[in-house]
Motif scaffolding. Structure first.
Motif, short mmCIF file in Angstrom:
data_model
loop_
_atom_site.label_atom_id
_atom_site.label_comp_id
_atom_site.label_asym_id
_atom_site.label_seq_id
_atom_site.Cartn_x
_atom_site.Cartn_y
_atom_site.Cartn_z
N THR A 8 0.87 -1.17 0.00
CA THR A 8 0.00 0.00 0.00
C THR A 8 0.90 1.22 0.00
OG1 THR A 8 -1.70 -1.17 1.24
CG2 THR A 8 -1.82 1.23 1.23
N THR A 9 0.69 2.11 -0.96
CA THR A 9 1.52 3.29 -1.10
C THR A 9 0.62 4.51 -1.15
OG1 THR A 9 3.01 1.96 -2.46
CG2 THR A 9 3.38 4.32 -2.43
N LYS A 10 1.03 5.57 -0.46
CA LYS A 10 0.29 6.83 -0.49
C LYS A 10 1.13 7.89 -1.18
CE LYS A 10 -2.88 6.53 3.33
NZ LYS A 10 -3.48 7.30 4.41
N TYR A 11 0.44 8.75 -1.93
CA TYR A 11 1.08 9.84 -2.65
C TYR A 11 0.34 11.14 -2.36
CZ TYR A 11 3.13 6.09 -5.46
OH TYR A 11 3.79 4.97 -5.86
N TYR A 12 1.02 12.25 -2.57
CA TYR A 12 0.46 13.59 -2.43
C TYR A 12 0.44 14.21 -3.82
CZ TYR A 12 0.64 18.64 -1.72
OH TYR A 12 0.41 19.99 -1.79
N ALA A 13 -0.66 14.88 -4.15
CA ALA A 13 -0.75 15.58 -5.43
C ALA A 13 -1.44 16.92 -5.21
CB ALA A 13 -1.53 14.76 -6.44
N THR A 14 -1.03 17.91 -5.99
CA THR A 14 -1.65 19.23 -5.85
C THR A 14 -2.93 19.36 -6.66
OG1 THR A 14 -0.20 20.08 -7.59
CG2 THR A 14 0.51 20.41 -5.30
N THR A 15 -3.08 18.53 -7.71
CA THR A 15 -4.30 18.57 -8.52
C THR A 15 -4.83 17.16 -8.73
OG1 THR A 15 -3.19 18.33 -10.66
CG2 THR A 15 -3.44 20.58 -9.81
N GLU A 16 -6.11 17.08 -9.04
CA GLU A 16 -6.73 15.77 -9.29
C GLU A 16 -6.18 15.15 -10.57
OE1 GLU A 16 -11.12 13.69 -9.11
OE2 GLU A 16 -11.00 15.85 -9.39
N THR A 17 -5.86 15.98 -11.54
CA THR A 17 -5.28 15.49 -12.80
C THR A 17 -3.96 14.78 -12.56
OG1 THR A 17 -6.33 17.34 -13.94
CG2 THR A 17 -4.60 16.18 -15.13
N GLU A 18 -3.11 15.36 -11.70
CA GLU A 18 -1.84 14.72 -11.34
C GLU A 18 -2.10 13.37 -10.68
OE1 GLU A 18 1.35 18.23 -10.27
OE2 GLU A 18 -0.14 17.70 -8.75
N ALA A 19 -3.06 13.33 -9.78
CA ALA A 19 -3.36 12.09 -9.07
C ALA A 19 -3.83 11.01 -10.04
CB ALA A 19 -4.42 12.35 -8.00
N LYS A 20 -4.71 11.36 -10.96
CA LYS A 20 -5.21 10.39 -11.93
C LYS A 20 -4.12 9.90 -12.87
CE LYS A 20 -10.03 11.79 -11.82
NZ LYS A 20 -11.16 12.34 -12.57
N SER A 21 -3.22 10.80 -13.27
CA SER A 21 -2.13 10.38 -14.16
C SER A 21 -1.16 9.47 -13.42
CB SER A 21 -1.41 11.58 -14.76
OG SER A 21 -0.71 12.30 -13.79
N LYS A 22 -0.98 9.69 -12.11
CA LYS A 22 -0.12 8.80 -11.32
C LYS A 22 -0.73 7.41 -11.23
CE LYS A 22 3.46 7.96 -8.77
NZ LYS A 22 4.81 7.93 -9.35
N VAL A 23 -2.06 7.33 -11.07
CA VAL A 23 -2.74 6.03 -11.05
C VAL A 23 -2.49 5.29 -12.36
CG1 VAL A 23 -4.99 4.88 -11.05
CG2 VAL A 23 -4.53 6.67 -9.40
N PHE A 51 -4.67 16.62 -2.78
CA PHE A 51 -5.20 15.28 -2.96
C PHE A 51 -4.23 14.25 -2.39
CE2 PHE A 51 -7.04 18.03 -6.05
CZ PHE A 51 -8.37 17.64 -6.11
N GLU A 52 -4.79 13.24 -1.71
CA GLU A 52 -4.01 12.09 -1.25
C GLU A 52 -4.47 10.88 -2.04
OE1 GLU A 52 -4.00 11.33 2.93
OE2 GLU A 52 -2.84 13.13 3.36
N LEU A 53 -3.52 10.20 -2.63
CA LEU A 53 -3.77 9.04 -3.46
C LEU A 53 -3.26 7.80 -2.74
CD1 LEU A 53 -4.28 7.59 -6.18
CD2 LEU A 53 -2.06 8.45 -6.91
N THR A 54 -4.12 6.80 -2.58
CA THR A 54 -3.74 5.53 -1.96
C THR A 54 -3.87 4.44 -3.01
OG1 THR A 54 -4.61 6.30 0.16
CG2 THR A 54 -4.18 3.94 -0.06
N VAL A 55 -2.78 3.68 -3.21
CA VAL A 55 -2.75 2.61 -4.21
C VAL A 55 -2.37 1.30 -3.51
CG1 VAL A 55 -1.68 1.78 -6.34
CG2 VAL A 55 -2.05 4.22 -6.00
N VAL A 56 -3.17 0.26 -3.75
CA VAL A 56 -2.88 -1.07 -3.20
C VAL A 56 -2.55 -1.98 -4.38
CG1 VAL A 56 -3.77 -3.03 -1.92
CG2 VAL A 56 -4.45 -0.72 -1.26
N GLN A 57 -1.35 -2.60 -4.32
CA GLN A 57 -0.92 -3.53 -5.35
C GLN A 57 -0.78 -4.92 -4.73
OE1 GLN A 57 2.28 -2.08 -8.07
NE2 GLN A 57 2.43 -0.49 -6.52
N THR A 58 -1.36 -5.93 -5.40
CA THR A 58 -1.24 -7.31 -4.95
C THR A 58 -0.35 -8.05 -5.94
OG1 THR A 58 -3.45 -7.21 -4.02
CG2 THR A 58 -2.53 -9.39 -4.35
#
Length: 70
Positions: A8-23, A51-58
């Motif tokens: 599980t990794t968390k990221y910080y982004a200043t815009t929603e567009t940045e967060a979506k592109s990181k996903v 924005f805080e982005l949380t990604v879970v990778q299995t």
């Protein structure tokens, strides 16, 4: 032998567009399966919205490792 099963990794982004592109970037580069993504919009009274982005990778399950003998 130690192998990662899930991260599980968390990221910080200043815009929603940045967060979506990181996903999208994580989904393309992941060696496992991205099982969950969550983008939370938060607000700071001085800095504004962010924005805080949380990604879970299995990667695999312990059952798969035992059954495959790897």
């Amino acid at each position: 032998m130690i192998r990662p099963l899930k991260t599980t990794t968390k990221y910080y982004a200043t815009t929603e567009t940045e967060a979506k592109s990181k996903v999208d970037e994580i989904k393309e580069k992941s060696t496992g399966l991205v099982t969950s993504t969550k983008i939370d919009q938060k607000s700071h009274k001085e800095a504004g919205d962010y924005f805080e982005l949380t990604v879970v990778q299995t990667f695999t399950s312990s059952k798969d490792i035992i059954e495959s003998g790897v």
